[in-house]
Design a protein around this motif. Structure first.
Motif, PDB file in Angstrom:
ATOM      1  N   LEU A  21      14.594  -6.513  -9.078  1.00 56.63           N
ATOM      2  CA  LEU A  21      13.616  -7.193  -8.244  1.00 56.63           C
ATOM      3  C   LEU A  21      12.914  -6.231  -7.169  1.00 56.63           C
ATOM      4  CD1 LEU A  21      15.055 -10.732  -7.653  1.00 56.63           C
ATOM      5  CD2 LEU A  21      13.056 -10.060  -9.208  1.00 56.63           C
ATOM      6  N   SER A  22      13.564  -5.565  -6.469  1.00 59.03           N
ATOM      7  CA  SER A  22      12.961  -4.507  -5.435  1.00 59.03           C
ATOM      8  C   SER A  22      12.118  -3.459  -6.064  1.00 59.03           C
ATOM      9  CB  SER A  22      14.144  -3.772  -4.846  1.00 59.03           C
ATOM     10  OG  SER A  22      15.046  -4.627  -4.148  1.00 59.03           O
ATOM     11  N   TRP A  23      12.495  -3.241  -7.510  1.00 58.45           N
ATOM     12  CA  TRP A  23      11.689  -2.264  -8.171  1.00 58.45           C
ATOM     13  C   TRP A  23      10.399  -2.767  -8.417  1.00 58.45           C
ATOM     14  CZ3 TRP A  23      10.460  -2.668 -13.522  1.00 58.45           C
ATOM     15  CH2 TRP A  23       9.923  -1.525 -14.138  1.00 58.45           C
ATOM     16  N   LEU A  24      10.364  -3.972  -8.930  1.00 58.62           N
ATOM     17  CA  LEU A  24       9.224  -4.757  -9.345  1.00 58.62           C
ATOM     18  C   LEU A  24       8.265  -4.916  -8.186  1.00 58.62           C
ATOM     19  CD1 LEU A  24       7.273  -6.126 -11.435  1.00 58.62           C
ATOM     20  CD2 LEU A  24       8.788  -8.474 -10.873  1.00 58.62           C
ATOM     21  N   PHE A  25       8.760  -5.455  -7.121  1.00 62.15           N
ATOM     22  CA  PHE A  25       8.297  -5.654  -5.897  1.00 62.15           C
ATOM     23  C   PHE A  25       7.372  -4.466  -5.328  1.00 62.15           C
ATOM     24  CE2 PHE A  25      11.076  -9.334  -4.491  1.00 62.15           C
ATOM     25  CZ  PHE A  25      10.526 -10.089  -5.723  1.00 62.15           C
ATOM     26  N   SER A  26       8.119  -3.199  -5.327  1.00 62.69           N
ATOM     27  CA  SER A  26       7.488  -1.767  -4.997  1.00 62.69           C
ATOM     28  C   SER A  26       6.361  -1.441  -5.715  1.00 62.69           C
ATOM     29  CB  SER A  26       8.666  -0.725  -4.935  1.00 62.69           C
ATOM     30  OG  SER A  26       8.975  -0.695  -6.200  1.00 62.69           O
ATOM     31  N   SER A  49      -4.048   4.763   7.336  1.00 61.17           N
ATOM     32  CA  SER A  49      -2.766   5.128   7.691  1.00 61.17           C
ATOM     33  C   SER A  49      -2.165   3.853   7.119  1.00 61.17           C
ATOM     34  CB  SER A  49      -2.392   5.143   9.169  1.00 61.17           C
ATOM     35  OG  SER A  49      -3.115   6.553   9.596  1.00 61.17           O
ATOM     36  N   ALA A  50      -2.492   2.644   7.088  1.00 61.74           N
ATOM     37  CA  ALA A  50      -1.760   1.505   6.839  1.00 61.74           C
ATOM     38  C   ALA A  50      -1.494   1.488   5.254  1.00 61.74           C
ATOM     39  CB  ALA A  50      -2.323   0.034   7.325  1.00 61.74           C
ATOM     40  N   CYS A  51      -2.721   1.987   4.474  1.00 60.97           N
ATOM     41  CA  CYS A  51      -2.570   2.030   3.069  1.00 60.97           C
ATOM     42  C   CYS A  51      -1.640   2.980   2.752  1.00 60.97           C
ATOM     43  CB  CYS A  51      -3.960   2.105   2.482  1.00 60.97           C
ATOM     44  SG  CYS A  51      -5.041   0.692   2.906  1.00 60.97           S
ATOM     45  N   SER A  52      -1.533   4.239   3.426  1.00 58.37           N
ATOM     46  CA  SER A  52      -0.822   5.330   3.416  1.00 58.37           C
ATOM     47  C   SER A  52       0.744   4.838   3.155  1.00 58.37           C
ATOM     48  CB  SER A  52      -1.140   6.450   3.777  1.00 58.37           C
ATOM     49  OG  SER A  52      -2.575   6.935   3.520  1.00 58.37           O
ATOM     50  N   TYR A  53       0.839   4.160   4.156  1.00 60.00           N
ATOM     51  CA  TYR A  53       2.380   3.974   4.478  1.00 60.00           C
ATOM     52  C   TYR A  53       2.865   2.902   3.547  1.00 60.00           C
ATOM     53  CZ  TYR A  53       6.377   1.885   7.152  1.00 60.00           C
ATOM     54  OH  TYR A  53       7.499   1.419   7.585  1.00 60.00           O
ATOM     55  N   VAL A  66       1.865   2.656   0.380  1.00 58.07           N
ATOM     56  CA  VAL A  66       1.802   3.366  -0.921  1.00 58.07           C
ATOM     57  C   VAL A  66       3.279   4.253  -0.873  1.00 58.07           C
ATOM     58  CG1 VAL A  66       1.041   5.128  -2.245  1.00 58.07           C
ATOM     59  CG2 VAL A  66      -0.509   3.424  -1.452  1.00 58.07           C
ATOM     60  N   GLY A  67       3.569   5.038   0.412  1.00 58.94           N
ATOM     61  CA  GLY A  67       4.739   5.734   0.564  1.00 58.94           C
ATOM     62  C   GLY A  67       6.078   5.243   0.318  1.00 58.94           C
TER      63      GLY A  67
END
Length: 225
Positions: free
Chosen positions: A31-36, A66-70, A72-73
């Motif tokens: 589930l964590s994998w899918l959510f990410s 910065s919000a989008c980059s955070y 995604v990272g």
């Protein structure tokens, strides 16, 4: 409860794929994998928008790149970590060294707890930035809400994973303390103590059955023929 520190004595045996998939820890990692994936893929695909008034693409969260980059990272690292942890979980029963098991379980707890905090920060930042987003990004409502929602869901899955890892770590520490004994300090061996173990003299010493109390030096009697 496993009978040795971190279950090291139970290592080995055939890999049970069905049983592995049914484990709560495996389900939570999936589930964590899918959510990410949802978080970083949605931001990458729909998170950068080119408004009519600008030729440059901007992050849909209040034009804060910065919000989008955070997001995604955090999502990509969580995705890779889940893959690695699933592989480690699948091979964990084959590891017989208790110290290696301790390192794996401890690392799992630290990483899961850290990513719980990072996902919480991600959720708060994205929700706050979206609340201040202007109407020119109105077309990205669904994508933004999906990112925020699955960031929130990730907090729960990683928090539960951290709890499971902490419980396994504490259980292993108790078993290691109770069952492992340094041979140099092990006083429970079946061997009897030395003949002079007592501090005040021989302990349990018995007088020889052959008494020489009647014999005195110089009183040798030659045998009679």
């Amino acid at each position: 409860m496993q009978s040795s520190a971190y279950g090291a004595s139970l290592a080995g045996g055939a890999f049970d794929f069905v049983g592995f998939l049914k484990q709560p820890q495996t389900v939570l990692r999936c589930l964590s994998w899918l959510f990410s994936i949802v978080v970083f893929a949605t931001i990458t695909a729909e998170g950068y928008i080119n408004p009519d008034t600008s030729k440059e693409t901007n992050c849909m969260f209040n034009e804060n790149d910065s919000a989008c980059s955070y997001g995604v990272g955090i999502g990509i690292i969580a995705f890779l970590a889940c893959v690695v942890m699933l592989v480690v979980d699948a091979n964990f029963p084959q590891i017989s060294n208790a110290n290696q098991r301790k390192i794996i379980v401890g690392g799992d707890f630290v990483f899961s707890a850290t990513w719980t905090l990072l996902w919480l920060i991600c959720f708060c930042v994205l929700a706050n930035q979206w609340a201040h987003t202007t109407a020119k990004f109105a077309g990205s409502h669904d994508a933004a809400r999906a990112v925020i929602a699955f960031s929130f869901f990730s907090i729960g899955t990683w928090a539960i994973l951290a709890y499971f890892a902490y419980r396994r770590y504490r259980q292993g520490v108790r078993e290691f303390d109770h069952e492992y004994r340094d041979p140099a300090n092990d006083h429970t061996t079946p061997y009897p103590p030395g003949p002079y173990a007592g501090s005040s003299g021989p302990s349990g010493y018995q007088q020889s059955p052959f008494s020489n109390s009647q014999e005195q030096p110089g009183e040798y009697q030659p045998p009679s023929y």
